[in-house]
Design a protein around this motif. Structure first.
Motif, PDB file in Angstrom:
ATOM      1  N   ARG A 298       0.851  -1.188   0.000  1.00 17.60           N
ATOM      2  CA  ARG A 298       0.000   0.000   0.000  1.00 17.60           C
ATOM      3  C   ARG A 298       0.878   1.226   0.000  1.00 17.60           C
ATOM      4  NH1 ARG A 298      -2.873  -2.878   4.239  1.00 17.60           N
ATOM      5  NH2 ARG A 298      -2.172  -1.312   5.684  1.00 17.60           N
TER       6      ARG A 298
ATOM      7  N   CYS B 236     -13.310   5.989   3.553  1.00 18.29           N
ATOM      8  CA  CYS B 236     -12.053   6.468   4.134  1.00 18.29           C
ATOM      9  C   CYS B 236     -12.212   6.820   5.604  1.00 18.29           C
ATOM     10  CB  CYS B 236     -11.569   7.692   3.374  1.00 18.29           C
ATOM     11  SG  CYS B 236     -10.065   8.376   4.064  1.00 18.29           S
ATOM     12  N   PRO B 237     -11.409   6.223   6.491  1.00 18.67           N
ATOM     13  CA  PRO B 237     -11.569   6.483   7.917  1.00 18.67           C
ATOM     14  C   PRO B 237     -11.056   7.848   8.345  1.00 18.67           C
ATOM     15  CG  PRO B 237      -9.760   4.983   7.557  1.00 18.67           C
ATOM     16  CD  PRO B 237     -10.396   5.203   6.227  1.00 18.67           C
TER      17      PRO B 237
ATOM     18  N   CYS C 112      -3.730  10.760   4.649  1.00 19.41           N
ATOM     19  CA  CYS C 112      -3.954   9.359   4.306  1.00 19.41           C
ATOM     20  C   CYS C 112      -3.112   8.449   5.189  1.00 19.41           C
ATOM     21  CB  CYS C 112      -3.578   9.142   2.846  1.00 19.41           C
ATOM     22  SG  CYS C 112      -3.716   7.453   2.315  1.00 19.41           S
ATOM     23  N   CYS C 113      -3.706   7.383   5.693  1.00 18.10           N
ATOM     24  CA  CYS C 113      -2.941   6.451   6.507  1.00 18.10           C
ATOM     25  C   CYS C 113      -2.648   5.171   5.731  1.00 18.10           C
ATOM     26  CB  CYS C 113      -3.661   6.150   7.809  1.00 18.10           C
ATOM     27  SG  CYS C 113      -5.236   5.361   7.586  1.00 18.10           S
ATOM     28  N   TYR C 114      -2.898   5.193   4.456  1.00 13.35           N
ATOM     29  CA  TYR C 114      -2.553   4.060   3.578  1.00 13.35           C
ATOM     30  C   TYR C 114      -3.159   2.761   4.053  1.00 13.35           C
ATOM     31  CZ  TYR C 114       0.385   7.777   2.194  1.00 13.35           C
ATOM     32  OH  TYR C 114       0.797   9.011   1.806  1.00 13.35           O
ATOM     33  N   CYS C 115      -4.407   2.875   4.526  1.00 18.87           N
ATOM     34  CA  CYS C 115      -5.063   1.675   5.013  1.00 18.87           C
ATOM     35  C   CYS C 115      -5.654   0.873   3.873  1.00 18.87           C
ATOM     36  CB  CYS C 115      -6.166   2.050   5.992  1.00 18.87           C
ATOM     37  SG  CYS C 115      -7.420   3.076   5.241  1.00 18.87           S
ATOM     38  N   GLY C 116      -5.885   1.535   2.748  1.00 19.78           N
ATOM     39  CA  GLY C 116      -6.401   0.828   1.596  1.00 19.78           C
ATOM     40  C   GLY C 116      -7.881   0.548   1.649  1.00 19.78           C
ATOM     41  N   LEU C 117      -8.586   1.127   2.612  1.00 17.67           N
ATOM     42  CA  LEU C 117     -10.011   0.840   2.723  1.00 17.67           C
ATOM     43  C   LEU C 117     -10.817   1.463   1.586  1.00 17.67           C
ATOM     44  CD1 LEU C 117     -10.675   1.149   6.532  1.00 17.67           C
ATOM     45  CD2 LEU C 117     -10.563  -0.885   5.139  1.00 17.67           C
ATOM     46  N   CYS C 118     -10.246   2.443   0.915  1.00 20.10           N
ATOM     47  CA  CYS C 118     -10.974   3.097  -0.164  1.00 20.10           C
ATOM     48  C   CYS C 118     -10.965   2.247  -1.429  1.00 20.10           C
ATOM     49  CB  CYS C 118     -10.344   4.456  -0.447  1.00 20.10           C
ATOM     50  SG  CYS C 118      -8.566   4.359  -0.658  1.00 20.10           S
TER      51      CYS C 118
END
Ligand code: SF4
Ligand code: SF4
Lengths: 340, 247
Positions: B56, B76-77, B117-123
């Motif tokens: 990610r 997006c959180p 962005c925390c690069y969580c990839g939830l989007c």
């Protein structure tokens, strides 16, 4: 005459000065090279690569960059420090390390001072380093510095005994205190070197001397005086900039002194390993310096191999192992020399 | 080592020394071996590790495929995706996405603030057209945090503003038309009482406030009407066919 400078220029001011400055011209590049080697060797022993960018080729300019940085740094003197002693200490430590170079036979044609008590002089003058370190630790007015300095004093005084006894054994075999004569006594092929002489006693002597000399340079595994994890940096905690660089330089200078003395006492000094082949003044300097550098490498090697001694282990090693062995050893060697 | 304490002190002493030497030699052998093993260091800017396939890093949005549904923004959180859209006119053809969906919205703003962005990839998974995804770019540091706010829209700012205006205008027209229709219905209702007054009023009321300000747009585009329903049908057909294909 064993000093080509005083031979040509006389022992007047100019000859004396040049002859005294020559080792300095050697120490500075040597220290830079050795610092770089230490960086690289320690890195590779840990499966890293060490400095790679400064100066493009394998980070060769890293020590130069370090020294430049140290020169530019602010010279901080703690407010509560004893100023006179604080300022004098690094100079004294370096003087102690540098003064020893006077009696090291770099080549058959160059020994700073060809005195009869050469090795004795080196042992004596190295003790100035203890004084400088004690001064540094005391004047810093800092508990870590003081603890480091006291440890240094205890360590150096303890290890001077086995190292002196080891040196004495060689002196008995060679029949001289003059390092040039000791080197000359080992001429010929490499099996004439004292490490292989009077087997195994002089070999044990060498081991004892080498361990004791490691302790005298305050390097791992004998680096409790500057144990980072306990004492910040020991006696030079408060030093910065150029004065810190002086301690650093003195440490590396000392490494070469003990390695050079070991090379002269046990490995034939400036003698070529192949008899008269590749011998002479210039080759002599080459052999002397390479032998010492091999020993410096072993020092670095050991530093990155072994963990630090505890204080009690340090004392145990010196007083209960090295000193008795050195005593027995000197007795055996003496007997052998007398009964020859 | 414990056995050593049963020995007599002298042999223990010598054994201890011997062990000391021996272990030092063993240690030296280990370090010497490592001195010649190749270093594990990857010299980063010159050499790079391959990035894991599903690593990610920086997001990328393929605007050709984005339908402006804001699913990613809602997932997006940290709310670092800002999307604004404008309806297209029925006369405009925005084309279809590569997955065959018809695009109906002009995306007038699509900002991802990578400083948040925390690069969580939830989007990534919610996107119906799979047009927002992780790239392998991870070197995009900036001296100024505002430079990390990336805009992905393909429209220029002027175009975007024009689309917003156009959509607003269309909306007003539609509302005006509806109001007119409602008024006509009301007139009809007044003529002959009918049983459906409440729902018609409720629908027309929110929009009826708008056309009052600018009644002249009423005449401007008579074609402005609710979107034709056949498009929905076509889209549904396409979706079905796509599903069948993938199955
Ligand atoms: S990766 Fe996570 S934080 Fe970044 S934009 Fe997507 S949902 Fe938001
Ligand atoms: S979820 Fe995909 S299609 Fe929807 S707005 Fe985000 S990027 Fe565009």
């Amino acid at each position: 005459m064993h000093n080509f400078i005083t031979q040509y220029l006389g022992t007047g001011f100019l000859g004396g000065l040049l002859s005294a400055v020559l080792p300095l011209l050697f120490i500075l590049p040597y220290a830079l090279v050795t610092i770089w080697l230490e960086l690289k060797i320690s890195a590779h022993m840990q499966d890293r690569v060490g400095p790679m960018r400064t100066g493009k080729w394998h980070g060769w300019a890293q020590p130069i960059a370090d020294v430049t940085k140290l020169i530019q740094k602010e010279d901080i003197i703690p407010a509560a420090a004893d100023k006179a002693l604080y300022l004098l200490a690094p100079a004294l430590v370096f003087t102690g390390a540098y003064a020893a170079y006077a009696a090291i036979p770099f080549s058959p044609a160059y020994i700073g001072a060809d005195i009869n008590l050469g090795i004795f002089y080196i042992v004596a003058v190295s003790a100035i380093v203890v004084l400088g370190i004690l001064m540094a630790g005391w004047s810093s007015n800092n508990k870590w510095s003081l603890l480091g300095a006291m440890r240094t004093a205890a360590q150096l005084v303890s290890y001077e005994i086995p190292s002196s006894l080891a040196i004495l054994a060689v002196v008995m075999v060679a029949g001289s205190f003059n390092l040039n004569d000791i080197c000359a006594a080992q001429s010929g092929w490499f099996w004439n070197w004292f490490v292989f002489g009077k087997f195994p006693f002089l070999f044990i002597t060498f081991i004892i001397y080498f361990i004791a000399s490691l302790a005298e340079t305050n390097r791992a595994p004998f680096d409790i005086p500057e144990a980072e994890s306990e004492l910040v940096a020991g006696y030079h905690t408060e030093y910065s900039g150029m004065r810190f660089a002086f301690f650093y330089l003195a440490e590396y200078g000392n490494m070469f002194v003990v390695a050079g003395v070991a090379a002269a006492l046990f490995f034939g000094g400036w003698n070529s390993p192949f008899g008269v082949y590749l011998s002479g003044p210039v080759w002599g300097a080459f052999w002397m310096i390479s032998k010492a550098m091999v020993l410096v490498f072993v020092q670095i090697w050991l530093r990155w191999t072994l963990p630090r001694f505890r204080v009690d282990q340090l004392m145990y090693l010196s007083w209960k192992i090295l000193t008795p062995f050195a005593l027995v050893n000197i007795f055996a060697v003496g007997l052998w020399v007398v009964l020859r | 080592m414990n056995g050593d304490y049963q020995m007599n002190p002298v042999s223990r002493y010598f054994r201890n020394i011997w062990r000391g030497f021996w272990t030092v030699l063993v240690g030296m052998k280990v370090t010497m071996r490592h001195l010649f093993t190749p270093a594990v260091t990857v010299q980063y800017p010159d050499a790079r590790m391959t990035i894991p396939e599903r690593g990610r890093n920086r997001l990328y949005v393929n605007m050709d495929d984005c339908i402006g549904c804001n699913q990613c923004g809602m997932a997006c959180p940290v709310d670092c995706i800002t999307i604004e859209t404008a309806k297209s006119l029925p006369t405009e053809d925005l084309g279809t996405t590569s997955t065959g969906q018809k695009k109906r919205l002009w995306v007038t703003k699509f900002d991802i603030d990578f400083a948040k962005c925390c690069y969580c990839g939830l989007c990534v998974p919610p996107c119906p057209t799979e047009c927002i995804y992780m790239t392998d770019v991870y070197e995009f540091s900036e001296y100024d945090r505002s430079k990390l706010n990336y805009s992905f829209i393909t429209l220029s700012p002027d175009e975007a503003a024009a689309k917003v205006e156009q959509a607003k205008a269309a909306e007003r027209e539609a509302a005006a038309k509806k109001a007119a229709a409602a008024a006509a219905a009301a007139a009809q209702k007044a003529a002959q009482p009918a049983p459906v007054p409440a729902s018609a009023q409720a629908q027309s009321q929110p929009q009826s406030t708008v056309p009052a300000t600018k009644p002249e747009t009423q005449q401007a585009s008579p074609a402005a009407a609710p979107e034709p329903s056949r498009d929905n049908g076509a889209e549904a057909d396409k979706n079905v066919s796509l599903k069948e294909k993938s199955e």
